[in-house]
Design a protein around this motif. Structure first.
Motif, PDB file in Angstrom:
ATOM      1  N   LEU A  63      37.061  47.620  36.264  1.00 60.68           N
ATOM      2  CA  LEU A  63      37.444  46.662  37.466  1.00 60.68           C
ATOM      3  C   LEU A  63      38.401  47.604  38.426  1.00 60.68           C
ATOM      4  O   LEU A  63      38.149  47.460  39.683  1.00 60.68           O
ATOM      5  N   GLU A  64      39.174  48.600  37.878  1.00 60.93           N
ATOM      6  CA  GLU A  64      39.879  49.289  38.704  1.00 60.93           C
ATOM      7  C   GLU A  64      38.768  50.552  39.300  1.00 60.93           C
ATOM      8  O   GLU A  64      38.876  50.843  40.608  1.00 60.93           O
ATOM      9  N   GLN A  67      37.209  48.875  42.229  1.00 60.82           N
ATOM     10  CA  GLN A  67      38.128  48.795  43.366  1.00 60.82           C
ATOM     11  C   GLN A  67      37.953  50.179  43.907  1.00 60.82           C
ATOM     12  O   GLN A  67      37.932  50.212  45.163  1.00 60.82           O
ATOM     13  N   GLU A  88      35.928  34.189  33.788  1.00 52.66           N
ATOM     14  CA  GLU A  88      37.026  35.027  34.562  1.00 52.66           C
ATOM     15  C   GLU A  88      36.658  36.202  34.841  1.00 52.66           C
ATOM     16  O   GLU A  88      36.971  36.730  35.947  1.00 52.66           O
ATOM     17  N   MET A  89      36.465  37.113  33.996  1.00 53.92           N
ATOM     18  CA  MET A  89      36.055  38.572  34.268  1.00 53.92           C
ATOM     19  C   MET A  89      34.892  38.639  35.476  1.00 53.92           C
ATOM     20  O   MET A  89      34.951  39.413  35.922  1.00 53.92           O
ATOM     21  N   GLN A  92      36.143  37.821  38.759  1.00 45.27           N
ATOM     22  CA  GLN A  92      37.003  39.041  39.311  1.00 45.27           C
ATOM     23  C   GLN A  92      36.166  40.374  39.754  1.00 45.27           C
ATOM     24  O   GLN A  92      36.355  40.754  40.947  1.00 45.27           O
ATOM     25  N   ALA A  93      35.050  40.510  38.816  1.00 45.91           N
ATOM     26  CA  ALA A  93      34.306  41.547  39.100  1.00 45.91           C
ATOM     27  C   ALA A  93      33.578  41.346  40.336  1.00 45.91           C
ATOM     28  O   ALA A  93      33.253  42.092  41.328  1.00 45.91           O
ATOM     29  N   ARG A  95      34.382  39.177  42.819  1.00 47.53           N
ATOM     30  CA  ARG A  95      35.205  39.304  43.950  1.00 47.53           C
ATOM     31  C   ARG A  95      35.488  40.399  44.624  1.00 47.53           C
ATOM     32  O   ARG A  95      35.820  40.588  45.862  1.00 47.53           O
ATOM     33  N   ARG A  96      35.576  41.676  43.732  1.00 48.60           N
ATOM     34  CA  ARG A  96      35.833  43.015  43.994  1.00 48.60           C
ATOM     35  C   ARG A  96      34.722  43.540  44.521  1.00 48.60           C
ATOM     36  O   ARG A  96      34.690  44.635  44.659  1.00 48.60           O
TER      37      ARG A  96
END
Length: 461
Positions: A63-64, A67, A88-89, A92-93, A95-96
């Motif tokens: 995820l970092e 980003q 959830e993961m 997050q992915a 959304r990024r």
């Protein structure tokens, strides 16, 4: 064509090498990294077409990595790989900015399918950007024919108002290029990356015009089986051009006025307002002030639309631009149809410059297209041009704006349209759809004019 370059990031060396082999065998240029820090450090957007990264990695996780990649190159597609694709993961992915999520274990075919889709999206984005740049270039002020001569004062004004988010009313006779100026304003404004939409307010019946502009809610009337977005909503962030705005019915004028005042409107049948950010440009060849005095056009709407007024001069007032326009349109038609017409003969060019062109630039373009269709020589001869315009009686004198001249104008325009429609039908064997395509006109307009001039398409089939 160069191979697409794919960066692979996964601390599992075996998986990394396997993906590298699959992609390389299928024509991609893949390079694997087992250390995420090293991959991000070396990443340059111009060097890669796609990044595939694992999510769970020591040090810098996926995820970092995602980003950091997006910070360096926002448009880079990134596919995330995970053995545990939790909701959830995944959220997050996405959304990024992740393009896709691939769950382990996967078959080679699935990897190749996901890669192909991601790269296809990138190609579409690049193609859209190229097309947008092409449009921006096309409507640059110095690309508008005559901007350096007869239109210079007007284009200086257009350049100033393009960057100001204000309403503009473009006036002028039919065929003077009002929509072209509206497009130039849009593509030279801060809204250039959003949509430019246009509607001819005189081409649709009142019932359709309202729903076309504002949209409707499901069940608003018989046949409204789903919610429909109108042009105002579709142009959000961009520009809406209202051609022949004087034809707007009073109920639509009222709704449009509210939008201009509050930047919101109601879809037909909807009780909740829809708020959008749209610049309105409008055009007319009618005298709107006279319509205001007659009570057929709202005075408050007129002043809202007419914050800045641009009057386009008729072609007879800018005769010096005719040779430039002739060269431009002949080149355009040569490219379109693969012809080799070099221009007009000196006698034909002189006649074109002396003719008053009641249909203005549109008439000039259509006459040249029709002349090129039947010309057998390398240049368009006077006899060919004379089949579409009067080459013997027109003079360079400015036309008298009396009522008699208005009758001459109507007669000349009707004569031209009749000749042009017949040449189109002759060329297409009476096929109205093909004729409309050739002329760049709406089929409904062609049918309306055929009826007006009592021309039967069956005579040409």
């Amino acid at each position: 064509m160069a191979s697409k370059r794919i960066m692979l990031i996964d601390n599992e060396e075996g998986l990394c090498r396997m993906m590298e082999a699959i992609l390389t065998d299928n024509g991609y240029a893949a390079k694997a990294y087992t250390r995420s820090f090293e991959a991000v450090e070396e990443f340059k957007g111009s060097d890669w077409d796609l990044v595939i990264s694992d999510v769970k990695m020591p040090g810098m996780d996926g995820l970092e990595v995602l980003q950091r990649i997006k910070e360096k190159c926002p448009g880079m597609p990134v596919i995330m790989i995970t053995a545990f694709a939790t909701v959830e993961m995944s959220i997050q992915a996405l959304r990024r900015g992740a393009y896709d999520i691939l769950t382990k274990p996967f078959e080679p075919e699935e990897l190749l399918y996901r890669v192909k889709n991601a790269l296809k999206q990138t190609e579409l984005l690049e193609e859209n950007q190229e097309l947008r740049q092409e449009l921006v270039g096309k409507f640059r002020f110095d690309n508008i024919i005559g901007a350096t001569t007869g239109l210079r004062p007007l284009m200086e004004t257009v350049a100033k108002i393009a960057i100001r988010d204000t309403s503009v009313l473009i006036t002028g006779e039919s065929g003077t290029g009002k929509e072209l100026i509206a497009q130039a304003i849009h593509y030279n404004s801060p809204r250039r990356d959003k949509r430019f939409l246009a509607i001819n307010c005189g081409a649709l019946p009142e019932s359709l015009l309202e729903s076309e502009l504002f949209g409707y809610k499901k069940g608003a009337f018989t046949g409204a089986t789903e919610n429909r977005q109108g042009l105002l909503e579709a142009a959000d962030g961009g520009t809406l051009f209202l051609d022949e705005v004087g034809n707007l019915p009073m109920n639509v004028q009222k709704t449009l006025l509210r939008f201009l005042q509050e930047q919101e409107f109601h879809r037909i049948g909807d009780t909740r307002p829809t708020k959008v950010n749209v610049r309105i440009l409008s055009a007319t060849n009618a005298d709107l002030l006279a319509d205001v005095e007659k009570g057929t056009f709202r005075e408050d709407l007129y002043y809202r639309l007419n914050v800045v007024n641009l009057r386009l001069p008729p072609l007879r007032e800018r005769r010096g631009d005719i040779p430039l326009l002739v060269t431009h349109f002949i080149k355009q038609q040569n490219e379109k149809f693969g012809t080799q017409i070099k221009g007009l003969s000196s006698e034909a060019l002189q006649a074109a410059c002396q003719f008053s062109w009641p249909g203005n630039i549109r008439q000039l373009r259509n006459v040249l297209e029709a002349s090129m269709a039947i010309e057998t020589a390398e240049v368009i001869q006077l006899d060919t041009l004379a089949q579409f315009i009067d080459t013997g009686k027109e003079t360079t004198a400015e036309p008298d704006l009396s009522s008699d001249n208005e009758n001459d104008y109507s007669s000349a325009l009707a004569d031209f349209e009749t000749r042009y429609l017949k040449s189109l039908l002759q060329k297409t064997g009476g096929n109205v759809e093909a004729a409309a395509r050739e002329a760049g006109m709406n089929m409904a307009t062609i049918y309306r004019k055929l009826k007006k001039y009592e021309i039967s398409r069956e005579d040409f089939s």
